[in-house]
Design a protein around this motif. Structure first.
Motif, PDB file in Angstrom:
ATOM      1  N   ALA A 280       0.710  -0.802  -0.349  1.00  0.00           N
ATOM      2  CA  ALA A 280      -0.185   0.146   0.172  1.00  0.00           C
ATOM      3  C   ALA A 280       0.509   1.141   0.030  1.00  0.00           C
ATOM      4  CB  ALA A 280      -1.171   0.264   1.148  1.00  0.00           C
ATOM      5  N   ILE A 281       2.055   1.698   0.423  1.00  0.00           N
ATOM      6  CA  ILE A 281       2.667   2.296   0.401  1.00  0.00           C
ATOM      7  C   ILE A 281       4.272   2.634  -0.658  1.00  0.00           C
ATOM      8  CG2 ILE A 281       4.579   3.409   2.006  1.00  0.00           C
ATOM      9  CD1 ILE A 281       3.078   2.400   4.870  1.00  0.00           C
ATOM     10  N   PHE A 282       4.513   0.678  -0.960  1.00  0.00           N
ATOM     11  CA  PHE A 282       5.772   0.742  -1.944  1.00  0.00           C
ATOM     12  C   PHE A 282       5.061  -0.324  -2.883  1.00  0.00           C
ATOM     13  CE2 PHE A 282       7.392   0.919   2.144  1.00  0.00           C
ATOM     14  CZ  PHE A 282       9.022   1.799   2.154  1.00  0.00           C
ATOM     15  N   THR A 283       5.755   0.191  -3.806  1.00  0.00           N
ATOM     16  CA  THR A 283       6.251  -0.508  -5.042  1.00  0.00           C
ATOM     17  C   THR A 283       6.800  -1.552  -5.083  1.00  0.00           C
ATOM     18  OG1 THR A 283       5.163   1.069  -6.533  1.00  0.00           O
ATOM     19  CG2 THR A 283       5.899  -0.560  -7.197  1.00  0.00           C
ATOM     20  N   VAL A 284       6.833  -3.078  -4.603  1.00  0.00           N
ATOM     21  CA  VAL A 284       7.698  -3.759  -4.500  1.00  0.00           C
ATOM     22  C   VAL A 284       7.985  -4.682  -6.213  1.00  0.00           C
ATOM     23  CG1 VAL A 284       7.940  -5.503  -2.873  1.00  0.00           C
ATOM     24  CG2 VAL A 284       6.724  -3.932  -2.596  1.00  0.00           C
ATOM     25  N   ARG A 285       9.368  -4.684  -5.975  1.00  0.00           N
ATOM     26  CA  ARG A 285       9.805  -5.951  -7.358  1.00  0.00           C
ATOM     27  C   ARG A 285      10.397  -6.503  -6.672  1.00  0.00           C
ATOM     28  NH1 ARG A 285      12.421  -4.201 -12.267  1.00  0.00           N
ATOM     29  NH2 ARG A 285      12.407  -6.767 -13.478  1.00  0.00           N
ATOM     30  N   GLU A 286       9.839  -8.502  -6.563  1.00  0.00           N
ATOM     31  CA  GLU A 286      10.361  -9.415  -6.540  1.00  0.00           C
ATOM     32  C   GLU A 286      11.837 -10.354  -7.227  1.00  0.00           C
ATOM     33  OE1 GLU A 286       7.967 -12.662  -5.500  1.00  0.00           O
ATOM     34  OE2 GLU A 286       6.765 -10.906  -3.754  1.00  0.00           O
ATOM     35  N   TYR A 287      13.013 -10.069  -6.583  1.00  0.00           N
ATOM     36  CA  TYR A 287      14.191 -11.007  -7.411  1.00  0.00           C
ATOM     37  C   TYR A 287      14.485 -13.026  -7.172  1.00  0.00           C
ATOM     38  CZ  TYR A 287      14.607  -6.082  -9.070  1.00  0.00           C
ATOM     39  OH  TYR A 287      14.507  -5.504 -10.181  1.00  0.00           O
ATOM     40  N   ALA A 288      14.844 -13.535  -7.876  1.00  0.00           N
ATOM     41  CA  ALA A 288      15.067 -14.753  -8.000  1.00  0.00           C
ATOM     42  C   ALA A 288      16.321 -14.285  -6.811  1.00  0.00           C
ATOM     43  CB  ALA A 288      15.980 -15.290  -8.949  1.00  0.00           C
ATOM     44  N   SER A 289      17.352 -13.775  -6.222  1.00  0.00           N
ATOM     45  CA  SER A 289      18.153 -13.508  -5.195  1.00  0.00           C
ATOM     46  C   SER A 289      18.335 -12.018  -4.468  1.00  0.00           C
ATOM     47  CB  SER A 289      19.922 -13.997  -5.635  1.00  0.00           C
ATOM     48  OG  SER A 289      19.624 -13.654  -6.938  1.00  0.00           O
ATOM     49  N   PRO A 290      18.581 -12.480  -3.602  1.00  0.00           N
ATOM     50  CA  PRO A 290      19.478 -10.950  -2.733  1.00  0.00           C
ATOM     51  C   PRO A 290      19.715 -10.033  -3.607  1.00  0.00           C
ATOM     52  CG  PRO A 290      19.191 -12.623  -0.974  1.00  0.00           C
ATOM     53  CD  PRO A 290      19.497 -13.530  -2.876  1.00  0.00           C
ATOM     54  N   GLN A 291      21.746 -11.020  -4.750  1.00  0.00           N
ATOM     55  CA  GLN A 291      22.077 -10.395  -4.602  1.00  0.00           C
ATOM     56  C   GLN A 291      21.726  -9.221  -6.156  1.00  0.00           C
ATOM     57  OE1 GLN A 291      25.818  -9.533  -3.889  1.00  0.00           O
ATOM     58  NE2 GLN A 291      25.781  -8.093  -5.347  1.00  0.00           N
ATOM     59  N   GLU A 292      20.338 -10.043  -6.995  1.00  0.00           N
ATOM     60  CA  GLU A 292      20.079  -9.512  -8.287  1.00  0.00           C
ATOM     61  C   GLU A 292      19.393  -8.681  -8.269  1.00  0.00           C
ATOM     62  OE1 GLU A 292      18.066 -12.041 -10.662  1.00  0.00           O
ATOM     63  OE2 GLU A 292      18.809 -13.942  -9.910  1.00  0.00           O
ATOM     64  N   ALA A 293      18.815  -8.868  -6.887  1.00  0.00           N
ATOM     65  CA  ALA A 293      17.657  -7.617  -5.904  1.00  0.00           C
ATOM     66  C   ALA A 293      18.901  -5.942  -5.515  1.00  0.00           C
ATOM     67  CB  ALA A 293      17.356  -7.925  -5.257  1.00  0.00           C
ATOM     68  N   PHE A 294      19.627  -6.810  -4.608  1.00  0.00           N
ATOM     69  CA  PHE A 294      20.951  -5.714  -4.875  1.00  0.00           C
ATOM     70  C   PHE A 294      21.327  -4.516  -5.496  1.00  0.00           C
ATOM     71  CE2 PHE A 294      25.034  -3.738  -2.788  1.00  0.00           C
ATOM     72  CZ  PHE A 294      24.863  -3.214  -1.874  1.00  0.00           C
ATOM     73  N   ASP A 295      21.899  -5.265  -6.833  1.00  0.00           N
ATOM     74  CA  ASP A 295      22.378  -4.909  -8.062  1.00  0.00           C
ATOM     75  C   ASP A 295      21.118  -3.876  -8.604  1.00  0.00           C
ATOM     76  OD1 ASP A 295      24.929  -6.266  -7.569  1.00  0.00           O
ATOM     77  OD2 ASP A 295      24.274  -8.380  -9.372  1.00  0.00           O
ATOM     78  N   ALA A 296      20.168  -4.485  -8.642  1.00  0.00           N
ATOM     79  CA  ALA A 296      18.866  -3.632  -9.364  1.00  0.00           C
ATOM     80  C   ALA A 296      19.543  -2.129  -8.925  1.00  0.00           C
ATOM     81  CB  ALA A 296      17.378  -4.566  -9.897  1.00  0.00           C
ATOM     82  N   LEU A 297      19.112  -2.302  -7.331  1.00  0.00           N
ATOM     83  CA  LEU A 297      19.048  -1.460  -6.638  1.00  0.00           C
ATOM     84  C   LEU A 297      20.374  -0.281  -6.968  1.00  0.00           C
ATOM     85  CD1 LEU A 297      17.768   0.071  -4.398  1.00  0.00           C
ATOM     86  CD2 LEU A 297      19.833  -0.964  -2.821  1.00  0.00           C
ATOM     87  N   GLN A 298      21.297  -0.568  -7.286  1.00  0.00           N
ATOM     88  CA  GLN A 298      22.363   0.400  -8.097  1.00  0.00           C
ATOM     89  C   GLN A 298      21.872   0.924  -9.207  1.00  0.00           C
ATOM     90  OE1 GLN A 298      24.582   0.112  -5.706  1.00  0.00           O
ATOM     91  NE2 GLN A 298      23.398  -1.283  -4.566  1.00  0.00           N
ATOM     92  N   THR A 299      21.045   0.355 -10.104  1.00  0.00           N
ATOM     93  CA  THR A 299      20.810   1.177 -10.740  1.00  0.00           C
ATOM     94  C   THR A 299      19.360   1.659 -10.933  1.00  0.00           C
ATOM     95  OG1 THR A 299      19.914  -0.786 -12.765  1.00  0.00           O
ATOM     96  CG2 THR A 299      22.637  -0.189 -12.441  1.00  0.00           C
ATOM     97  N   HIS A 300      18.439   2.005 -10.121  1.00  0.00           N
ATOM     98  CA  HIS A 300      17.415   2.308 -10.016  1.00  0.00           C
ATOM     99  C   HIS A 300      17.181   3.325  -9.818  1.00  0.00           C
ATOM    100  CE1 HIS A 300      12.905   1.536  -9.293  1.00  0.00           C
ATOM    101  NE2 HIS A 300      12.885   2.620  -7.909  1.00  0.00           N
ATOM    102  N   SER A 301      16.187   4.326 -10.651  1.00  0.00           N
ATOM    103  CA  SER A 301      15.865   5.415 -10.510  1.00  0.00           C
ATOM    104  C   SER A 301      16.335   6.212  -8.925  1.00  0.00           C
ATOM    105  CB  SER A 301      14.707   5.903 -11.182  1.00  0.00           C
ATOM    106  OG  SER A 301      14.043   7.072 -10.938  1.00  0.00           O
ATOM    107  N   ARG A 302      16.434   7.466  -9.072  1.00  0.00           N
ATOM    108  CA  ARG A 302      16.791   8.293  -7.755  1.00  0.00           C
ATOM    109  C   ARG A 302      15.402   8.764  -8.156  1.00  0.00           C
ATOM    110  NH1 ARG A 302      21.279   8.081  -4.108  1.00  0.00           N
ATOM    111  NH2 ARG A 302      22.679   6.372  -4.937  1.00  0.00           N
ATOM    112  N   LEU A 303      14.478   9.211  -7.907  1.00  0.00           N
ATOM    113  CA  LEU A 303      13.753  10.319  -8.728  1.00  0.00           C
ATOM    114  C   LEU A 303      12.371  10.385  -7.131  1.00  0.00           C
ATOM    115  CD1 LEU A 303      11.979  10.275 -11.816  1.00  0.00           C
ATOM    116  CD2 LEU A 303      13.412  12.112 -10.378  1.00  0.00           C
ATOM    117  N   LEU A 304      13.023   8.134  -7.129  1.00  0.00           N
ATOM    118  CA  LEU A 304      11.461   8.363  -5.077  1.00  0.00           C
ATOM    119  C   LEU A 304      12.892   7.305  -4.703  1.00  0.00           C
ATOM    120  CD1 LEU A 304       8.299   7.159  -7.156  1.00  0.00           C
ATOM    121  CD2 LEU A 304       8.949   9.080  -5.433  1.00  0.00           C
ATOM    122  N   PRO A 305      12.199   7.775  -3.409  1.00  0.00           N
ATOM    123  CA  PRO A 305      13.158   6.205  -2.541  1.00  0.00           C
ATOM    124  C   PRO A 305      13.264   4.704  -2.429  1.00  0.00           C
ATOM    125  CG  PRO A 305      12.214   8.546  -0.872  1.00  0.00           C
ATOM    126  CD  PRO A 305      11.691   8.726  -2.630  1.00  0.00           C
ATOM    127  N   ALA A 306      14.070   4.156  -2.293  1.00  0.00           N
ATOM    128  CA  ALA A 306      13.523   3.039  -2.620  1.00  0.00           C
ATOM    129  C   ALA A 306      15.459   2.354  -1.537  1.00  0.00           C
ATOM    130  CB  ALA A 306      14.178   2.985  -4.158  1.00  0.00           C
TER     131      ALA A 306
END
Length: 428
Positions: A267-293
Motif C-alpha cells: 500500500a506504500i511501496f512498489t515491490v519488485r521481487e527478485y530470484a536472489s538477494p544479489q540480483e535485487a541489490f544489483d538492481a538497486l544500484q541502477t534504480h531511478s533516484r526520483l523516489l526513495p528505494a
C-alpha cells in the motif's frame, strides 16, 4: 573558516625507521572494535591507539596521558620546531577504479553550529562525547581529525608531485601520504582560499562538539590550542569523495511475520521481487533516484526492491523536515518501514533497539539468510541501501536539516597518528 598552521606532534624518524608508520597509526576511535584494539596494541608498543582509544581495564584517560607523556619523553613523538599545514592524500580503489582524495590539514577555530561556519549533517549521541571530552581534558592533545567538506577551491592548490614526508598503507589497501607545507606564503594563500568558506562535517561530529565544549571550559582558558580543532578539509569537487551505504539488520522485532509485512508494504511501496538477494541489490544500484528505494531481505519472503510510491498516504513524516530530507532513502526507511509498518521510532534506533548497522552488503545478506535457518541467530531481516550522495547531504544541510542516523559512510577513513597537536602549544 579560520585556518591556522600548527607544530605537529608526530612520530620520530627513529620510530618510522624501526617500526614504519603502518605499525603505529590507527583508524579513528569509532572504527576500532575490541578485536582491532587488541591487534593495534600488539602491532607496536608505540601505536597511537594507546593515546586515542586506550583499553578500559583501569582508568583509560589516565593511561592515555601516561602513554603520551612517555612517548614525548623517550622521543617516540616529537614536536616540530616550526608551524606548518599539511596535504593528506589517500589513494584507494573502489570496484577496480583508483581514486585520489586530497585534504588540507590544519587547525580550524571551533564555533557553534548557529554561527553558520561549520555545519553538522547528523545528530550525535551523549555517551561518545562524554568519552572524548574526558580524554581531551586528560591528555590536552589532539590526534584525531574532523573531516570537513567545503566548496572552497582547494583541488589545484593541493596538487603536488613531490615525495611525501609520511607514507603508509593500511589493512584495507589504502595508501596514506602526507606532504608538509612549511612556506609562509603558501599558508597565507591557503588561509585565503578557505577564509570566507563554510564547511559541512562529513565525519567527526562528536570530535567537533567535544572540542567546542572543552574550549568553553574554564580549564581551557590558558590553553591556546583549545580554541581550535585539528581538521582535514576536502574540496567537494574532489573525484575521490566516496560515500558508501550503511545497511540495516533487524533483530528482536516483536510479532515478526515477513509475509504480512510484505502485504502491508504494497500500500506504500512498489515491490519488485527478485530470484536472489544479489540480483535485487544489483538492481538497486541502477534504480531511478526520483523516489526513495531500498532492498528488503526478510526470509522466507523473496528478496525485493521496495520503491516508495508517489501516492503513499498516511505516513508519519515529521512536520519540521525539509523536502530534501523526505527525498532520502534513509528517511523513507525510517518513516515508512520502521515507524509506519513496524512501529520502531527514531528514539529506539538511537538506543540500539531492534536495528543494527553494517557497511558490508555481503555480510548483511549472509546474516539474513542465516537468521532464517539457524536458531542461534537473532537476525530477522536485512535492508540493503544505496549510497547517499554528497549532493543529497549538501541539499539537506542547506535547509538547516540533519540526515537520519547512519546515512553516510565516507570512505576511506582518515587515520590517527599522522598529525597531532598539543593544546598547550601557541597558535600561529
Amino acid at each position: 573558516m579560520e585556518l591556522r598552521p600548527f607544530r605537529s606532534l608526530r612520530f620520530s624518524s627513529r620510530v618510522l625507521r624501526e617500526r614504519g608508520l603502518a605499525a603505529v597509526f590507527a583508524p579513528p576511535y569509532d572504527q576500532i572494535s575490541p578485536a582491532l584494539q587488541e591487534s593495534l596494541y600488539a602491532r607496536a608498543p608505540e601505536n597511537i591507539v594507546r593515546v586515542t582509544y586506550p583499553k578500559k581495564d583501569g582508568n583509560p584517560y589516565q593511561d592515555a596521558t601516561v602513554s603520551l607523556l612517555a612517548f614525548l619523553a623517550d622521543g617516540t613523538l616529537e614536536k616540530e620546531r616550526r608551524p606548518g599545514l599539511w596535504i593528506y592524500r589517500q589513494t584507494f580503489a573502489v570496484d577496480g577504479q583508483t581514486f585520489v582524495r586530497n585534504a588540507l590539514v590544519g587547525l580550524v577555530r571551533v564555533s557553534e553550529y548557529a554561527a553558520g561556519i561549520v555545519h553538522p549533517h547528523e545528530l550525535t549521541l551523549a555517551k561518545p562525547k562524554a568519552d572524548r571530552l574526558s580524554l581531551l581534558a586528560a591528555t590536552r592533545a589532539d590526534f584525531e581529525l574532523v573531516f570537513l567538506l567545503t566548496r572552497a577551491p582547494l583541488a589545484a592548490a593541493l596538487s603536488t608531485r613531490r615525495p611525501p614526508d609520511l607514507s603508509a598503507e593500511d589493512a584495507d589497501g589504502v595508501r596514506h601520504d602526507a606532504f608538509r607545507i612549511g612556506d609562509y606564503a603558501a599558508h597565507v594563500e591557503l588561509q585565503g582560499l578557505v577564509k570566507n568558506a563554510e564547511a559541512i562535517i562529513a565525519d567527526g561530529h562528536h570530535r567537533w562538539e567535544t572540542a567546542l565544549a572543552f574550549s568553553e571550559n574554564p580549564a581551557a582558558a590558558k590553553l591556546p590550542g583549545a580554541r581550535y580543532k585539528l581538521c582535514a578539509i576536502v574540496d567537494m569537487a574532489s573525484e575521490g569523495l566516496i560515500v558508501r551505504p550503511i545497511h540495516r539488520l533487524l533483530a528482536g522485532v516483536p510479532d515478526w511475520r515477513p509475509e504480512r509485512l510484505l502485504e502491508s508494504a504494497r500500500a506504500i511501496f512498489t515491490v519488485r521481487e527478485y530470484a536472489s538477494p544479489q540480483e535485487a541489490f544489483d538492481a538497486l544500484q541502477t534504480h531511478s533516484r526520483l523516489l526513495p528505494a531500498f532492498v528488503v531481505l526478510a526470509p522466507p519472503a523473496r528478496a525485493a526492491l521496495w520503491t516508495l510510491r508517489e501516492d503513499a498516504a498516511g505516513l508519519p513524516w515529521p512536520a519540521d523536515r525539509s523536502n530534501a530530507w523526505k527525498a532520502l532513502d534513509t528517511a523513507a526507511l525510517e518513516v515508512a518501514l520502521f515507524q509506519k509498518l513496524l512501529g520502531i521510532g527514531p528514539e529506539q534506533i538511537a538506543k540500539g533497539d531492534f536495528v543494527s548497522f553494517t557497511s558490508n552488503a555481503a555480510a548483511a545478506i549472509a546474516a539474513a539468510e542465516k537468521g532464517a535457518t539457524d536458531a542461534t541467530s537473532d537476525v530477522q531481516a536485512a535492508i540493503l541501501m544505496r549510497p547517499t550522495t554528497v549532493s543529497d547531504v549538501e541539499a539537506v544541510v542547506s535547509e538547516g536539516d540533519r540526515l537520519p542516523q547512519k546515512s553516510t559512510h565516507f570512505f576511506p577513513k582518515m587515520y590517527s597518528g599522522l598529525f597531532g597537536v598539543s593544546l598547550e602549544d601557541g597558535v600561529y
